[in-house]
Structures are given as structure tokens and as C-alpha cells.
Write a protein that holds these residues in place. Sequence first.
Motif, short mmCIF file in Angstrom:
data_model
loop_
_atom_site.label_atom_id
_atom_site.label_comp_id
_atom_site.label_asym_id
_atom_site.label_seq_id
_atom_site.Cartn_x
_atom_site.Cartn_y
_atom_site.Cartn_z
N VAL A 82 0.88 -1.17 0.00
CA VAL A 82 0.00 0.00 0.00
C VAL A 82 0.91 1.21 0.00
CG1 VAL A 82 -1.91 1.20 1.11
CG2 VAL A 82 -1.70 -1.29 1.35
N SER A 83 1.01 1.89 -1.12
CA SER A 83 2.07 2.88 -1.29
C SER A 83 1.61 4.12 -2.03
CB SER A 83 3.24 2.24 -2.05
OG SER A 83 4.26 3.18 -2.31
N GLY A 84 2.29 5.23 -1.75
CA GLY A 84 2.09 6.45 -2.52
C GLY A 84 2.94 6.48 -3.77
N ASP A 85 3.92 5.58 -3.87
CA ASP A 85 4.76 5.47 -5.06
C ASP A 85 4.02 4.59 -6.06
OD1 ASP A 85 6.64 5.14 -7.03
OD2 ASP A 85 8.26 4.49 -5.71
N VAL A 86 3.35 5.23 -7.01
CA VAL A 86 2.48 4.49 -7.93
C VAL A 86 3.07 4.40 -9.33
CG1 VAL A 86 0.37 4.98 -6.66
CG2 VAL A 86 1.17 6.63 -8.36
N GLN A 87 4.38 4.56 -9.46
CA GLN A 87 5.03 4.39 -10.75
C GLN A 87 4.85 2.94 -11.23
OE1 GLN A 87 9.08 6.51 -10.98
NE2 GLN A 87 8.75 6.26 -8.79
N ASP A 88 4.67 2.77 -12.52
CA ASP A 88 4.53 1.41 -13.07
C ASP A 88 5.71 0.53 -12.68
OD1 ASP A 88 2.14 2.08 -14.24
OD2 ASP A 88 2.97 2.38 -16.25
N GLU A 89 6.90 1.12 -12.67
CA GLU A 89 8.09 0.34 -12.32
C GLU A 89 8.08 -0.07 -10.85
OE1 GLU A 89 11.82 -1.61 -12.77
OE2 GLU A 89 10.14 -1.13 -14.10
N ALA A 90 7.55 0.78 -9.98
CA ALA A 90 7.44 0.42 -8.56
C ALA A 90 6.49 -0.76 -8.39
CB ALA A 90 6.95 1.62 -7.75
N ARG A 157 2.22 11.00 -6.73
CA ARG A 157 1.49 11.29 -7.96
C ARG A 157 2.37 12.07 -8.93
NH1 ARG A 157 -3.99 11.26 -6.11
NH2 ARG A 157 -4.09 9.52 -4.64
N ALA A 158 3.10 13.06 -8.39
CA ALA A 158 3.99 13.85 -9.24
C ALA A 158 5.13 13.01 -9.80
CB ALA A 158 4.54 15.04 -8.45
N ALA A 159 5.67 12.11 -9.00
CA ALA A 159 6.77 11.26 -9.45
C ALA A 159 6.32 10.33 -10.57
CB ALA A 159 7.31 10.44 -8.29
N GLU A 160 5.10 9.83 -10.48
CA GLU A 160 4.60 8.93 -11.53
C GLU A 160 4.54 9.65 -12.86
OE1 GLU A 160 1.98 7.00 -14.25
OE2 GLU A 160 1.47 8.89 -13.23
N LEU A 161 4.07 10.89 -12.84
CA LEU A 161 3.99 11.67 -14.07
C LEU A 161 5.37 12.05 -14.57
CD1 LEU A 161 2.24 13.03 -16.19
CD2 LEU A 161 1.96 14.98 -14.64
N LEU A 162 6.24 12.48 -13.66
CA LEU A 162 7.60 12.86 -14.04
C LEU A 162 8.36 11.68 -14.62
CD1 LEU A 162 9.89 14.98 -14.00
CD2 LEU A 162 10.43 14.20 -11.68
N GLY A 163 8.19 10.51 -14.02
CA GLY A 163 8.88 9.32 -14.52
C GLY A 163 8.45 8.98 -15.93
N ARG A 164 7.17 9.16 -16.23
CA ARG A 164 6.69 8.87 -17.59
C ARG A 164 7.24 9.88 -18.59
NH1 ARG A 164 1.46 9.57 -18.28
NH2 ARG A 164 0.68 9.90 -16.17
N ILE A 249 4.73 20.50 -14.60
CA ILE A 249 4.36 19.10 -14.42
C ILE A 249 4.47 18.69 -12.95
CG2 ILE A 249 5.10 16.73 -14.88
CD1 ILE A 249 5.95 17.72 -17.69
N ILE A 250 5.63 18.94 -12.35
CA ILE A 250 5.89 18.46 -10.98
C ILE A 250 5.01 19.19 -9.98
CG2 ILE A 250 7.63 18.28 -9.17
CD1 ILE A 250 9.74 18.06 -11.42
#
Length: 333
Positions: A82-90, A157-164, A249-250
Motif C-alpha cells: 500500500v504505497s504512494g509510489d504508484v510508478q509502473d516500475e514500482a 502522484r507527481a513522481a509517476e507523471l515525471l517518470g513517464r 508538471i511536478i
Amino acid sequence: MSQIPLLVCDDSGMARKQLIRSLPADWPFRITQAVNGIEGLEAIRQGDGQVVLLDLTMPELDGFGVLSQLREEGLAAEVIVVSGDVQDEAVRRAKALGARAFIKKPADPLQLAAALDDLGLTIELQATDDASPAAPEMPQVSFRDAFREVSNVAMGRAAELLGRVLGVFIKLPIPNVNILEVGELHMTLADAQNDRQLSAICQGYIGGGIAGEALLIFHDSEIEDIARLLHARNDENSHLEMQLDLASIIIGACLNGLSEQLNINLSQGHPMVLGQHCPIDDLIRINQRRWKRTLAVEISYSLEELDVHFDLLLLFTEDSVPRLREILDFMLD
């Protein structure tokens, strides 16, 4: 009565409280709590984690480290991340290390119930009697803890968008939340600088009795690396345009994440340049009248396998704090 030992492993008291409240009422859990991965592993070794609700971003040992150690030691635990890191890679990495499910914060009770049901523990539940287990002890949650957790979710949420956008995996920190005087803010920015030249983009926001400014700091030595990731031209105008786009973006994603959780509408101003290629003393001198006593959230995004990071500061006005306390108290009650 046969109780299921369930471990909630998260450094945030607010996150643990929200998860415990989200658990299905008819499941007979015996709940244990841990505030980092080292404590969590010890609880699992002692038999307190047949089921584990695991955060990824924690001090001492993060969730990826816990999953790796579980595999190395051959410990039996059914893990739901259960995480706030929602990047596909995570998500991919967590499941590759053995996580049975991945739920984004804040956890939806229906999704959590479905993930628990998928563990195949329902047969055991049918054998239990009608007695209810003792109510778990709820963690005490301070304003700083609560706001740090809200910021953590927004940061993810911001990291997921930035990573993409950049095509890389973003390494997330634990947000640092403090009330800072202007002198302390100076020291914080000086630490971020570390004797390097900086450029900074600022974007104001206001709404729902809350106001402030977001400050995104770029280290000049890293700008060319970012430009290469984005296949941007290597010239001054292109670099400035790139920084403004990344700031939008961020900062935009982070503020939208806060708005969603706090149930307010934060209107965002246009990003503007505060300083280019200047030392931190000049940046402070130019803007010290804007920043007095402030609630500051410090976030440093790092790009995996690259010596590149962005320092994001969310600077809330002192007058915003009572309203934020009111909203967070309502969320916790």
C-alpha cells in the motif's frame, strides 16, 4: 477464536490509522504495527505477519528491502503493498519481489477487501465463531505526521507523471515537514545548493483558505543531463523552456494530489523564474520579503542511476496552518 496475524508496516501514524480503519470489519485480525522495515521484519519473524500491509517509502529499510529480505530468509508472509509510489516500475518491482497485490494510497476499503479475499484466507474465516477480536490500538497522529503523509501521496502522484515524461524511475524520499523562519529556510536552501549554482521556478497557489508558493530548484550542473533525457536542444532558451515545463508538471501534479486529498480546489498561478545561475544568497536576498514564517514541505526527487535530482519546496503561509489543521483533524476523526 482463530485470529489472523496482520502487520501494518508504515512509518506514518496517519497511514496506519487509515489502513486499520479500512480493514473489513468481519475479518478476525490480530493487528501489529511497525514504523519501518526493520521493525516489520522482526514482527514477521515472531509470527505477527501472516498478512502484511507494506509501505514502500520508509526509513531504516524500505518496502523493497523488506520484500527482498522475506525472500532471502524464506519467511512466509502474504504481502499487500500500500504505497504512494504508484510508478509502473514500482508496481512491477514489488510484484517481482513477491507482493501479492499493490494498492495506491490512500487505500480504498473495497480494493483492500478484494485484495485480502484474493489471498485465499476466506476458508479459515468460515471456521471462526461470532466473537469479535479486541479493537486494535490506534496510533496517535500529530499534525506534522498527518501533513507529511498527505504530502507523501501527492509527491508520489507527481513522481509517476515525471517518470513517464523522462522515461526513468524516480527515487522517492520521505517528505520533510517543518515550520521554518526565513533564516531557517535560508539554511535549508543552502544545504540543497551544496556550493553549486541554482536556477529556481516558483508557482503560487491559493484556495480553500490555504495559500503558498511552490519552489522547484534545479542544479545547473544537471540541466544538460535532463535536456538529453528529453531530447531537447542544448541552448539557454531551450533549457529555460524545459525547466518551466518540468516545473508545471511536478508542481501541478503535487498540488492536484494535495487538492484531491484535502477536498479543496487550489488555483495555480503561472510558473515564473526566480533566479538563474545564481548562488543561494542572491536567491534568498531577492525573495526574502515573500518568505517569512512558513510551513515548509521539502521533497527531493532523484533519478535512478543518474546524478540528477530536483528539490521541491512547498511553502505554505503561516495563516494557512489553522485551516490545514482543521481539514486534517476532520480526515482523522
